[in-house]
Motif scaffolding. Structure first.
Motif, mmCIF file in Angstrom:
data_model
loop_
_atom_site.group_PDB
_atom_site.id
_atom_site.type_symbol
_atom_site.label_atom_id
_atom_site.label_comp_id
_atom_site.label_asym_id
_atom_site.label_seq_id
_atom_site.Cartn_x
_atom_site.Cartn_y
_atom_site.Cartn_z
ATOM 1 N N ALA A 244 19.170 -41.310 -26.936
ATOM 2 C CA ALA A 244 18.271 -40.843 -25.884
ATOM 3 C C ALA A 244 19.000 -40.136 -24.758
ATOM 4 O O ALA A 244 18.368 -39.723 -23.777
ATOM 5 C CB ALA A 244 17.474 -42.018 -25.316
ATOM 6 N N GLN A 245 20.313 -39.975 -24.870
ATOM 7 C CA GLN A 245 21.078 -39.462 -23.737
ATOM 8 C C GLN A 245 22.215 -38.567 -24.200
ATOM 9 O O GLN A 245 22.842 -38.802 -25.239
ATOM 10 C CB GLN A 245 21.641 -40.638 -22.940
ATOM 11 C CG GLN A 245 22.086 -40.296 -21.531
ATOM 12 C CD GLN A 245 22.454 -41.541 -20.743
ATOM 13 O OE1 GLN A 245 23.002 -42.504 -21.293
ATOM 14 N NE2 GLN A 245 22.170 -41.532 -19.459
ATOM 15 N N ALA A 246 22.464 -37.513 -23.393
ATOM 16 C CA ALA A 246 23.613 -36.630 -23.633
ATOM 17 C C ALA A 246 24.070 -36.079 -22.296
ATOM 18 O O ALA A 246 23.318 -36.081 -21.313
ATOM 19 C CB ALA A 246 23.247 -35.504 -24.589
ATOM 20 N N PHE A 247 25.325 -35.597 -22.268
ATOM 21 C CA PHE A 247 25.887 -35.037 -21.041
ATOM 22 C C PHE A 247 26.568 -33.711 -21.362
ATOM 23 O O PHE A 247 27.293 -33.597 -22.363
ATOM 24 C CB PHE A 247 26.912 -35.993 -20.419
ATOM 25 C CG PHE A 247 26.310 -37.269 -19.904
ATOM 26 C CD1 PHE A 247 25.915 -37.369 -18.583
ATOM 27 C CD2 PHE A 247 26.122 -38.352 -20.757
ATOM 28 C CE1 PHE A 247 25.350 -38.540 -18.102
ATOM 29 C CE2 PHE A 247 25.554 -39.523 -20.291
ATOM 30 C CZ PHE A 247 25.164 -39.624 -18.957
ATOM 31 N N THR A 248 26.324 -32.711 -20.507
ATOM 32 C CA THR A 248 27.053 -31.459 -20.628
ATOM 33 C C THR A 248 28.010 -31.320 -19.442
ATOM 34 O O THR A 248 27.966 -32.101 -18.497
ATOM 35 C CB THR A 248 26.097 -30.248 -20.641
ATOM 36 O OG1 THR A 248 25.577 -30.039 -19.325
ATOM 37 C CG2 THR A 248 24.952 -30.459 -21.625
ATOM 38 N N ASN A 249 28.858 -30.316 -19.510
ATOM 39 C CA ASN A 249 29.944 -30.186 -18.538
ATOM 40 C C ASN A 249 29.620 -29.222 -17.393
ATOM 41 O O ASN A 249 30.501 -28.528 -16.891
ATOM 42 C CB ASN A 249 31.231 -29.757 -19.239
ATOM 43 C CG ASN A 249 31.083 -28.423 -19.949
ATOM 44 O OD1 ASN A 249 30.005 -27.844 -19.988
ATOM 45 N ND2 ASN A 249 32.176 -27.937 -20.531
ATOM 46 N N ALA A 250 28.365 -29.178 -16.945
ATOM 47 C CA ALA A 250 27.995 -28.410 -15.756
ATOM 48 C C ALA A 250 27.149 -29.298 -14.857
ATOM 49 O O ALA A 250 26.219 -29.966 -15.334
ATOM 50 C CB ALA A 250 27.211 -27.159 -16.130
ATOM 51 N N GLY A 251 27.484 -29.333 -13.575
ATOM 52 C CA GLY A 251 26.757 -30.196 -12.658
ATOM 53 C C GLY A 251 26.382 -29.496 -11.375
ATOM 54 O O GLY A 251 26.133 -28.288 -11.351
ATOM 55 N N LYS A 252 26.385 -30.250 -10.280
ATOM 56 C CA LYS A 252 25.985 -29.713 -8.987
ATOM 57 C C LYS A 252 26.859 -28.546 -8.545
ATOM 58 O O LYS A 252 26.410 -27.661 -7.814
ATOM 59 C CB LYS A 252 26.059 -30.809 -7.921
ATOM 60 C CG LYS A 252 25.064 -31.937 -8.085
ATOM 61 C CD LYS A 252 25.271 -32.982 -7.002
ATOM 62 C CE LYS A 252 24.305 -34.151 -7.160
ATOM 63 N NZ LYS A 252 24.548 -35.201 -6.146
ATOM 64 N N ARG A 253 28.111 -28.559 -8.950
ATOM 65 C CA ARG A 253 29.023 -27.482 -8.546
ATOM 66 C C ARG A 253 28.713 -26.171 -9.256
ATOM 67 O O ARG A 253 29.172 -25.110 -8.837
ATOM 68 C CB ARG A 253 30.470 -27.888 -8.827
ATOM 69 C CG ARG A 253 30.917 -29.158 -8.114
ATOM 70 C CD ARG A 253 32.331 -29.554 -8.549
ATOM 71 N NE ARG A 253 32.703 -30.854 -8.015
ATOM 72 C CZ ARG A 253 33.266 -31.052 -6.829
ATOM 73 N NH1 ARG A 253 33.495 -30.018 -6.042
ATOM 74 N NH2 ARG A 253 33.566 -32.267 -6.430
ATOM 75 N N ASP A 254 27.953 -26.249 -10.351
ATOM 76 C CA ASP A 254 27.762 -25.087 -11.217
ATOM 77 C C ASP A 254 26.323 -24.603 -11.280
ATOM 78 O O ASP A 254 26.077 -23.404 -11.394
ATOM 79 C CB ASP A 254 28.205 -25.428 -12.647
ATOM 80 C CG ASP A 254 29.543 -26.137 -12.683
ATOM 81 O OD1 ASP A 254 30.547 -25.494 -12.346
ATOM 82 O OD2 ASP A 254 29.576 -27.339 -13.023
ATOM 83 N N ALA A 255 25.375 -25.528 -11.255
ATOM 84 C CA ALA A 255 23.984 -25.193 -11.538
ATOM 85 C C ALA A 255 23.185 -25.056 -10.253
ATOM 86 O O ALA A 255 23.066 -26.008 -9.484
ATOM 87 C CB ALA A 255 23.362 -26.278 -12.428
ATOM 88 N N ALA A 256 22.642 -23.867 -10.025
ATOM 89 C CA ALA A 256 21.765 -23.672 -8.875
ATOM 90 C C ALA A 256 20.479 -24.449 -9.089
ATOM 91 O O ALA A 256 19.890 -24.434 -10.169
ATOM 92 C CB ALA A 256 21.454 -22.184 -8.723
#
Length: 339
Positions: A244-256
């Motif tokens: 039910a869960q996954a993580f990608t390598n883009a966060g607050k620093r990257d995604a507007a």
């Protein structure tokens, strides 16, 4: 804050560039922009003196900014003492009680205009505001406020307050109600001087996914099509700790993001793309996007997730070098940003 895009807009007929704070004006001037509308109040003495220097050095430089208080006018006039050219200002009419900046009533606007008339370093050239802050906005309420703005311009003109300018500036425009602004401005009555109707709608340059795309004004003429989002953020799945869960390598620093989190749209594996069915972005950490996956969602470590972004402006804040890609993903240029 991308000078390449400044110049592309001007080449396509834009009057000038709208900015918000003084350091942005410095960037625009460094790249040769000669018309700037600062959609904000400006009371910093150092910034005002710098702008006065720019105006004195370049007769073709046009700069306009908001005023909404007598105190602000007094601070501006003191900073501009001895300036070679007066600084052009427009009285900002607030969009209502509890809205953002701007004088709340026509009487307050008149008091500000009086203060400008008494200030040797300023010249009143028009009125302006931001209809996106109208409380509980709908088309009728927005049109009513725009009617107030036009009436304010006409009233000030009737009182002779624009005697020192060759044209009267009337300006509004967020990204949600640009069509309402255009409709109301088309009915501005004849004034004592030509009217410069400035529409400021930022999202047309870098349209987003989410809030603005869902608004009917962006597809109000179906045969012309809808505005298309400009950005897609590609992020790779680096962890799949549970079904039910996954993580990608883009966060607050990257995604507007602003009104919405990013939208998972497509998944790419081994060069092939498919819809991101059953994949939802539920949160952002500094360097990770949190994905919720429904039963049967086909997502593995190593896959790439293409995300649509909410509110385009902050993309330019987060990325100093933005690739420009064709529809097939081929990168053909880069946009340099400054902030």
């Amino acid at each position: 804050m991308a000078p390449q895009l400044f110049h592309r807009q001007i080449e396509h007929g834009a009057w000038g560039i709208t900015l918000a704070v003084p350091h942005q004006v410095r960037v625009a001037r460094a790249f040769g922009i000669r018309r700037v509308f600062l959609a904000n109040e400006l009371v910093d003495a150092a910034a005002l003196r710098w702008i006065a220097t720019e105006l004195a050095a370049d007769p073709d430089f046009r700069f306009v900014c908001y005023v909404d208080s007598v105190r602000g006018v007094e601070l501006m006039d003191a900073a501009l003492a001895g300036a070679a050219r007066p600084l052009d200002v427009v009285v900002e009419l607030a969009a209502g009680e509890g809205a953002r900046t701007g004088a709340r009533t026509e009487a307050e606007c008149a008091a500000v205009a009086d203060a400008v008339a008494a200030a040797s370093g300023l010249r009143l050239v028009g009125v302006a505001g931001y209809e996106g802050e109208v409380p509980d906005a709908d088309r009728e309420k927005v049109a009513a406020w725009l009617g107030r703005l036009v009436a304010l311009a006409a009233g000030l003109d009737k009182e002779g307050r624009f005697a020192d300018t060759d044209e009267i500036v009337v300006s509004a425009g967020g990204s949600a109600w640009f069509d309402a602004v255009a409709d109301v401005f088309a009915g501005i009555p004849e004034l004592s001087r030509p009217v410069l109707k400035l529409l400021r709608s930022g999202a047309y340059v870098s349209h987003d996914d989410g809030h603005y795309r869902e608004l009917t004004p962006f597809n109000r003429v179906p045969e012309e099509g809808a505005l298309e989002p400009a950005f897609r953020l590609w992020s790779q799945v680096v962890s799949r700790p549970s079904p039910a869960q996954a993580f990608t390598n883009a966060g607050k620093r990257d995604a507007a993001y602003d009104l919405h989190l990013p939208f998972a749209q497509v998944v790419r594996r081994d060069g092939a793309e498919r819809p991101a069915d059953g994949v939802e972005v539920t949160g952002l950490s500094d360097q990770h996007a949190w994905l919720r996956t429904s039963p049967g969602a086909d997502l593995e470590v190593g896959d790439w997730v293409g995300m649509g972004l909410s509110h385009p402006c902050t993309s330019f804040d987060k990325w100093q070098l933005i690739p420009v890609a064709e529809a097939d993903g081929t990168v053909v240029d880069y946009i340099r940003t400054f902030f």
